[in-house]
Design a protein around this motif. Structure first.
Motif, PDB file in Angstrom:
ATOM      1  N   PRO A 358       0.803  -1.237   0.000  1.00  0.00           N
ATOM      2  CA  PRO A 358       0.000   0.000   0.000  1.00  0.00           C
ATOM      3  C   PRO A 358       0.830   1.278   0.000  1.00  0.00           C
ATOM      4  N   GLU A 359       2.047   1.235   0.549  1.00  0.00           N
ATOM      5  CA  GLU A 359       2.866   2.444   0.620  1.00  0.00           C
ATOM      6  C   GLU A 359       3.630   2.727  -0.668  1.00  0.00           C
ATOM      7  N   PHE A 360       3.457   1.874  -1.690  1.00  0.00           N
ATOM      8  CA  PHE A 360       4.183   2.067  -2.949  1.00  0.00           C
ATOM      9  C   PHE A 360       3.238   2.069  -4.151  1.00  0.00           C
ATOM     10  N   ARG A 361       2.004   2.421  -3.939  1.00  0.00           N
ATOM     11  CA  ARG A 361       1.033   2.375  -5.026  1.00  0.00           C
ATOM     12  C   ARG A 361       0.950   3.703  -5.767  1.00  0.00           C
ATOM     13  N   SER A 362       0.086   3.730  -6.800  1.00  0.00           N
ATOM     14  CA  SER A 362      -0.086   4.907  -7.668  1.00  0.00           C
ATOM     15  C   SER A 362       1.238   5.295  -8.304  1.00  0.00           C
ATOM     16  N   ASN A 363       1.937   4.305  -8.801  1.00  0.00           N
ATOM     17  CA  ASN A 363       3.180   4.515  -9.515  1.00  0.00           C
ATOM     18  C   ASN A 363       3.296   3.392 -10.535  1.00  0.00           C
ATOM     19  N   ASP A 364       4.511   3.047 -10.931  1.00  0.00           N
ATOM     20  CA  ASP A 364       4.684   2.051 -11.988  1.00  0.00           C
ATOM     21  C   ASP A 364       5.048   0.671 -11.457  1.00  0.00           C
ATOM     22  N   LEU A 365       4.833   0.432 -10.159  1.00  0.00           N
ATOM     23  CA  LEU A 365       5.279  -0.819  -9.554  1.00  0.00           C
ATOM     24  C   LEU A 365       4.573  -2.031 -10.158  1.00  0.00           C
ATOM     25  N   LEU A 366       3.250  -1.999 -10.244  1.00  0.00           N
ATOM     26  CA  LEU A 366       2.508  -3.139 -10.778  1.00  0.00           C
ATOM     27  C   LEU A 366       2.841  -3.360 -12.254  1.00  0.00           C
ATOM     28  N   ALA A 367       2.874  -2.284 -13.028  1.00  0.00           N
ATOM     29  CA  ALA A 367       3.181  -2.416 -14.457  1.00  0.00           C
ATOM     30  C   ALA A 367       4.572  -2.994 -14.674  1.00  0.00           C
ATOM     31  N   SER A 368       5.536  -2.571 -13.864  1.00  0.00           N
ATOM     32  CA  SER A 368       6.900  -3.073 -14.042  1.00  0.00           C
ATOM     33  C   SER A 368       7.001  -4.548 -13.668  1.00  0.00           C
ATOM     34  N   MET A 369       6.223  -4.993 -12.669  1.00  0.00           N
ATOM     35  CA  MET A 369       6.229  -6.414 -12.329  1.00  0.00           C
ATOM     36  C   MET A 369       5.635  -7.238 -13.472  1.00  0.00           C
ATOM     37  N   LEU A 370       4.581  -6.732 -14.099  1.00  0.00           N
ATOM     38  CA  LEU A 370       3.994  -7.440 -15.241  1.00  0.00           C
ATOM     39  C   LEU A 370       4.977  -7.505 -16.409  1.00  0.00           C
ATOM     40  N   ARG A 371       5.764  -6.455 -16.587  1.00  0.00           N
ATOM     41  CA  ARG A 371       6.785  -6.487 -17.645  1.00  0.00           C
ATOM     42  C   ARG A 371       7.837  -7.551 -17.351  1.00  0.00           C
ATOM     43  N   PHE A 372       8.245  -7.652 -16.090  1.00  0.00           N
ATOM     44  CA  PHE A 372       9.214  -8.685 -15.719  1.00  0.00           C
ATOM     45  C   PHE A 372       8.652 -10.073 -16.004  1.00  0.00           C
ATOM     46  N   ILE A 373       7.389 -10.283 -15.654  1.00  0.00           N
ATOM     47  CA  ILE A 373       6.757 -11.583 -15.902  1.00  0.00           C
ATOM     48  C   ILE A 373       6.711 -11.880 -17.397  1.00  0.00           C
TER      49      ILE A 373
END
Length: 489
Positions: A358-373
């Motif tokens: 929750p403290e790292f949301r509203s940024n590119d964290l989720l999108a970057s993890m999907l790119r890694f996958i």
């Protein structure tokens, strides 16, 4: 006593080392752009001009005016102007009065006592982030009152109010209250320019030598500069979360640049994954309050690949990937009947337990993890990616290319509707099922990497389509920054 001839200074020099020590003061000559005025404290006297004899960041020597002599211990107000910048010192004490047959000088220590006549300066009380020794930022500025001279600083720590700088003891023209126009370089991030004002000066004997320590406060700091500084703070200081930085007005553009992605390898990391799942779902109000971290795992964890994103050793993102055999039941089939007109199990990889801190949301964290996958798990014989999403995240997944199947189910642990999405990953990467802006912002780098690696082979129509998409790249970058950045309050 004659007026001193500054061309023969040595005969007039007196020992004011206790005022300047350990610094050697600069000789101030009449043609230098250094002017001082003085008056007695708590009197109706007006300021009168007085000659500056020597100056250092810690003290000043003034020529005692025989017509208006000052005494040791006398309280005075002092105004010093360097290169057009005026600083007021109120309530100073005349520390020394020394004289010989040629000259009478006043010695006044000025460090850490300056303020403007309108507003007192305050020491920083907010969080200070310590800059990395391996990636420390630097800055440069013109020397106040000097032509074509520059001061080079190391930035030691940063807060929302200002910076702590260090520089060589050779820099004599730095005094409290002076404004500096800095051009700062933050390694691996970028360069920015901004103004600060000196609030305190001291000496530090660390790193094997004496250094001048200069405390400053920001005079003016644009949001663009805050974003650049925030990105450095996130990657290379002791900052603990994105929320912490945002609370002080710093908005890093990319969490992913400070995050290392890898596959789960240890029990310790798995415990962190379970804790992360609990925090993520608790923040989203998708679980009941009685659940514990241990309740966040199941049998599929043991035979799946779990991706983790670590920020300074802390797991802040995770997802589970499962490659099913044809005869093996998918996790989704525990909750619904899989239609026969959809791809077979052995053509699908399931992406479940996707969560971010929750403290790292509203940024590119989720999108970057999907790119890694996408770069590590894509297989020609398994082109289909299967995901479940809550109603809240459904718009995000659709924007990046996933398609609704119309299937929904209720999960026994996670509350709220679970929407089943399915898409051909190759169609997403080739831009066939995703908007051009989102392809540029999310998938372009993955596409280029997989093409270079020979994993992805676009056809002629695909190449033509993506050439057109690339023309929108500048707009996509701007759109992505604006859409993902929380607005400063």
């Amino acid at each position: 006593m004659q007026q001193p001839n500054t061309g023969l200074r040595s005969r007039f020099d007196l020992d004011f080392s206790e005022i300047h020590d350990p610094l050697l003061p600069a000789d101030i000559r009449k043609q230098d752009r250094v002017i001082a005025r003085i008056r007695k404290r708590d009197s109706d006297d007006t300021y009168r001009e007085i000659q500056v004899w020597k100056l250092s960041p810690l003290g000043v020597e003034l020529v005692n005016d025989p017509a208006h002599p000052s005494k040791k211990g006398e309280r005075i107000d002092l105004e010093i102007t360097i290169g057009g910048q005026r600083t007021y010192f109120e309530g100073l004490i005349v520390d020394l009065v020394l004289q010989n047959e040629d000259i009478s000088l006043l010695g006044i220590r000025i460090s850490n006592r300056a303020h403007s006549p309108r507003q007192l300066g305050e020491k920083r009380r907010s969080t200070r982030w310590i800059c990395s020794d391996d990636f420390f930022p630097t800055c440069v500025c013109p020397t106040p009152g000097r032509y074509n001279e520059y001061i080079y600083f190391k930035i030691r720590d940063i807060s929302k109010e200002g910076l702590q700088l260090s520089c060589s003891l050779r820099n004599k023209y730095l005094i409290v209250g002076t404004a500096l126009n800095l051009t700062a370089s933050f390694p691996m991030v970028g360069d920015v320019s901004f103004a600060v004002k000196i609030t305190r000066i001291g000496i530090d004997s660390g790193e094997g030598k004496d250094q001048l320590i200069v405390g400053t406060e920001f005079v003016e700091l644009s949001q663009s500069a805050k974003n650049t500084i925030g990105q450095y703070l996130l990657q290379f200081t002791n900052a603990e979360s994105l929320t912490e930085l945002r609370a002080d007005g710093f908005f890093p553009q990319s969490v992913s640049r400070g995050t290392d992605y890898q596959f789960l390898k240890s029990e310790e990391d798995y415990d962190q994954v379970l804790d992360l799942r609990l925090q993520a779902h608790s923040a989203g109000s998708t679980i009941t309050n009685d659940l514990k971290s241990a309740d966040m795992g199941d049998i599929y964890d043991s035979n799946s690949r779990i991706v983790i994103g670590k920020y300074k050793g802390r797991v802040i993102a995770s997802a589970r990937i499962h490659f099913n055999l044809l005869e093996e039941q998918m996790e989704h089939e525990r909750h619904l009947i899989w239609p026969t007109d959809l791809p077979r199990r052995d053509q699908i990889f399931e992406l479940t337990r996707v969560c971010t801190h929750p403290e790292f949301r509203s940024n590119d964290l989720l999108a970057s993890m999907l790119r890694f996958i996408a770069t590590t798990c894509l297989q020609p014989q398994r082109p289909w990616v299967l995901v479940s999403s809550t109603d809240a995240l459904l718009p995000f997944y659709e924007k990046i290319g996933l398609k609704r199947t119309g299937l929904r189910y209720d999960h026994p642990v996670f509350q709220g509707n679970q929407n089943v999405l399915l898409s051909n990953a190759y169609d997403i990467l080739l831009g066939r099922s995703v908007h051009p802006l989102y392809w540029n912002a999310i998938w372009r780098e993955v596409y280029e990497y997989l093409v270079e690696a020979g994993v992805l082979v676009p056809g002629a129509m695909d190449r033509a389509r993506l050439r057109a998409y690339r023309l929108l790249a500048p707009f996509a970058a701007l759109f992505h920054r604006v859409s993902k950045k929380p607005r400063p309050s």
